[in-house]
Design a protein around this motif. Structure first.
Motif, PDB file in Angstrom:
ATOM      1  N   THR A  17       0.831  -1.210   0.000  1.00 28.32           N
ATOM      2  CA  THR A  17       0.000   0.000   0.000  1.00 28.32           C
ATOM      3  C   THR A  17       0.863   1.257   0.000  1.00 28.32           C
ATOM      4  OG1 THR A  17      -0.186  -0.118   2.436  1.00 28.32           O
ATOM      5  CG2 THR A  17      -1.951  -1.136   1.134  1.00 28.32           C
TER       6      THR A  17
ATOM      7  N   ASN B  52       0.043  11.737  -9.868  1.00 30.21           N
ATOM      8  CA  ASN B  52      -1.181  12.517  -9.826  1.00 30.21           C
ATOM      9  C   ASN B  52      -0.965  13.850 -10.560  1.00 30.21           C
ATOM     10  OD1 ASN B  52      -3.617  13.722  -9.227  1.00 30.21           O
ATOM     11  ND2 ASN B  52      -3.160  14.058  -7.060  1.00 30.21           N
TER      12      ASN B  52
ATOM     13  N   ILE C 248      -9.152   5.380  -0.903  1.00 28.91           N
ATOM     14  CA  ILE C 248      -8.628   4.090  -0.439  1.00 28.91           C
ATOM     15  C   ILE C 248      -7.107   4.139  -0.322  1.00 28.91           C
ATOM     16  CG2 ILE C 248      -8.294   1.688  -1.126  1.00 28.91           C
ATOM     17  CD1 ILE C 248     -10.987   2.133   0.086  1.00 28.91           C
ATOM     18  N   THR C 249      -6.457   4.750  -1.319  1.00 27.84           N
ATOM     19  CA  THR C 249      -4.993   4.849  -1.295  1.00 27.84           C
ATOM     20  C   THR C 249      -4.520   5.656  -0.096  1.00 27.84           C
ATOM     21  OG1 THR C 249      -4.920   4.740  -3.720  1.00 27.84           O
ATOM     22  CG2 THR C 249      -2.967   5.584  -2.607  1.00 27.84           C
TER      23      THR C 249
ATOM     24  N   LEU D 254       1.813   1.823  -3.589  1.00 27.68           N
ATOM     25  CA  LEU D 254       0.677   2.416  -4.306  1.00 27.68           C
ATOM     26  C   LEU D 254       0.550   3.899  -3.986  1.00 27.68           C
ATOM     27  CD1 LEU D 254      -1.979  -0.431  -3.862  1.00 27.68           C
ATOM     28  CD2 LEU D 254      -0.724   0.150  -5.944  1.00 27.68           C
TER      29      LEU D 254
ATOM     30  N   VAL E 172     -14.988   6.855  -9.574  1.00 26.71           N
ATOM     31  CA  VAL E 172     -13.886   5.890  -9.533  1.00 26.71           C
ATOM     32  C   VAL E 172     -12.583   6.564  -9.106  1.00 26.71           C
ATOM     33  CG1 VAL E 172     -12.482   4.321 -10.919  1.00 26.71           C
ATOM     34  CG2 VAL E 172     -14.968   4.387 -11.236  1.00 26.71           C
ATOM     35  N   GLU E 173     -12.302   7.730  -9.671  1.00 24.59           N
ATOM     36  CA  GLU E 173     -11.048   8.410  -9.375  1.00 24.59           C
ATOM     37  C   GLU E 173     -10.902   8.737  -7.896  1.00 24.59           C
ATOM     38  OE1 GLU E 173      -8.808  12.682 -10.343  1.00 24.59           O
ATOM     39  OE2 GLU E 173     -10.757  12.213 -11.229  1.00 24.59           O
ATOM     40  N   HIS E 174     -11.928   9.338  -7.322  1.00 30.43           N
ATOM     41  CA  HIS E 174     -11.821   9.758  -5.922  1.00 30.43           C
ATOM     42  C   HIS E 174     -11.902   8.575  -4.961  1.00 30.43           C
ATOM     43  CE1 HIS E 174     -11.772  14.239  -5.773  1.00 30.43           C
ATOM     44  NE2 HIS E 174     -12.123  14.078  -7.033  1.00 30.43           N
TER      45      HIS E 174
ATOM     46  N   PHE F 253       0.905   6.927  -6.703  1.00 32.93           N
ATOM     47  CA  PHE F 253      -0.145   7.921  -6.871  1.00 32.93           C
ATOM     48  C   PHE F 253       0.385   9.336  -6.659  1.00 32.93           C
ATOM     49  CE2 PHE F 253      -3.284  10.560  -4.520  1.00 32.93           C
ATOM     50  CZ  PHE F 253      -4.052  10.913  -5.619  1.00 32.93           C
TER      51      PHE F 253
ATOM     52  N   ARG G 164     -10.598   5.694  -5.559  1.00 30.67           N
ATOM     53  CA  ARG G 164      -9.230   5.172  -5.582  1.00 30.67           C
ATOM     54  C   ARG G 164      -8.321   6.022  -4.697  1.00 30.67           C
ATOM     55  NH1 ARG G 164      -4.669   6.814  -9.817  1.00 30.67           N
ATOM     56  NH2 ARG G 164      -2.920   5.768  -8.791  1.00 30.67           N
TER      57      ARG G 164
END
Length: 370
Positions: A184, A195, A215-216, A187, A208-210, A191, A212
């Protein structure tokens, strides 16, 4: 498991105090944000990283408080305790946001004029559950999953982390948890470096974008905090609260790194803060010793105020943002009296919410749900 069983461990007073320091800086960030010309020149430029700090603190405290209690603690019992702690102020924040909604009239929120009362009430009731609303239900125009209390998005992901912990990730060995945290963390770095905004902001919109991003931003710090609670052996560090407070402030007040031409540098800075600096701060804070009654009272006050302040301050910030937007071109030098008034009001509102609502409601819930 009763409350007395959970209160037998020593309490990390300094970590409570640091949570309050970070919450205050969040308020300052939200007060300077509407005065910035872009995300590159906010006076409290990295204030949003306080959320990632909160996640790491939460993982550490959850691991410390519950990891060795699962022989007598059920999943339902754990989630009930988290509900008792978190949900009353979620409800209050959404209610206050609904009460003030129509009074925050501004050209930046043209949708307010078109929202019928029934729709406002539906959004408020959904907000009580912390379930994100779809974009079709957006009543403010900022594309937020909780348009009545902007900060609700982070509590949504806090619940996800708690549920994942309770349902199975708590069973991971330290080796397996280390692998999960490493993955994690990778990841998060990816990101942060890729970004387009050059930072880790996001997580408040139901797309979907937000999702992700949310969660990240949640998985690494929360479970890194859990791992830290398992493997770190706190020592005794003098003046830890002062040094840690300075470190938190330095990280969150740091100006934008790399400017508009090297966005990846800022992403690298933020990833480094979350992965290296924040765990170090938590370790030092957990190792610290409160040396005076005054310092103890400060930590206790900041700790008890931190969550009410975080969950209610944006109700007043909406009014402040509307005022700033209605006075185009206003500077910080001109706006500071209104910013100070909003800040002071947020402190008073948070303390009143704590004493008149949160503490009594939590006591009532403990009796009813015991």
């Amino acid at each position: 498991m009763n409350n007395n069983e959970l209160s037998t461990k020593p309490h990390y007073q300094i970590l409570d105090g640091l949570r309050g320091v970070a919450a205050i800086i969040v308020v300052l960030f939200h007060l300077t944000e509407p005065l910035a010309s872009s995300h590159l020149d906010n006076k409290v430029n990295h204030g949003y990283l306080a959320v990632d700090f909160f996640f790491l603190l939460s993982g550490y405290v959850i691991g410390y408080a519950y990891d060795d209690r699962w022989d007598t603690l059920t999943i339902g019992g754990f989630l009930r305790r988290r509900f008792e702690r978190l949900q009353p102020l979620v409800v209050l924040g959404m209610t206050l946001g609904a009460i003030g909604f129509y009074f925050t009239d501004s050209t930046i929120w043209p949708l307010i004029h078109t929202v019928p009362v029934w729709k406002l009430l539906v959004v408020m009731l959904i907000g009580y559950t912390l379930l994100p609303i779809p974009l079709s239900m957006d009543i403010r125009g900022w594309q937020e999953m909780h348009p009545l209390n902007s900060v609700g998005w982070s509590l949504f992901f806090e619940y996800i982390a708690n549920i994942l912990y309770a349902l199975g990730l708590r069973k991971l060995s330290n080796t397996a948890l280390s692998c999960f945290v490493t993955l994690t963390g990778a990841l998060l770095v990816h990101f942060a470096l890729t970004n387009p905004n050059g930072d880790v902001t996001g997580g408040w919109t139901l797309n979907v974008e937000h999702m992700r991003i949310g969660i990240t931003r949640t998985l690494f710090p929360f479970f890194a905090g859990l791992l830290l609670s398992r493997v770190a052996r706190p020592t005794r560090i003098r003046h830890a609260f002062g040094w840690c407070s300075l470190l938190v402030a330095a990280v969150l007040f740091m100006p934008r790194v790399g400017g508009a031409t090297h966005l990846w540098l800022n992403g690298l800075y933020e990833a480094g803060c979350i992965i290296v600096v924040f765990p170090l701060i938590v370790y030092i804070g957990a190792s610290g010793v409160v040396h005076s009654r005054t310092e103890e009272r400060i930590c206790q006050f900041l700790g008890t105020l931190s969550y009410p302040l975080y969950m209610t301050h944006y109700v007043l910030v909406y009014f402040y943002v509307a005022w700033v937007s209605n006075h185009k071109g206003i500077t910080l030098g001109q706006a500071w009296p209104y910013a100070l008034l909003t800040f002071s009001g947020a402190i008073v509102l948070a303390y009143a919410s704590l004493k008149l609502y949160d503490e009594p409601v939590r006591a009532w819930l403990r009796r009813k749900l015991a």
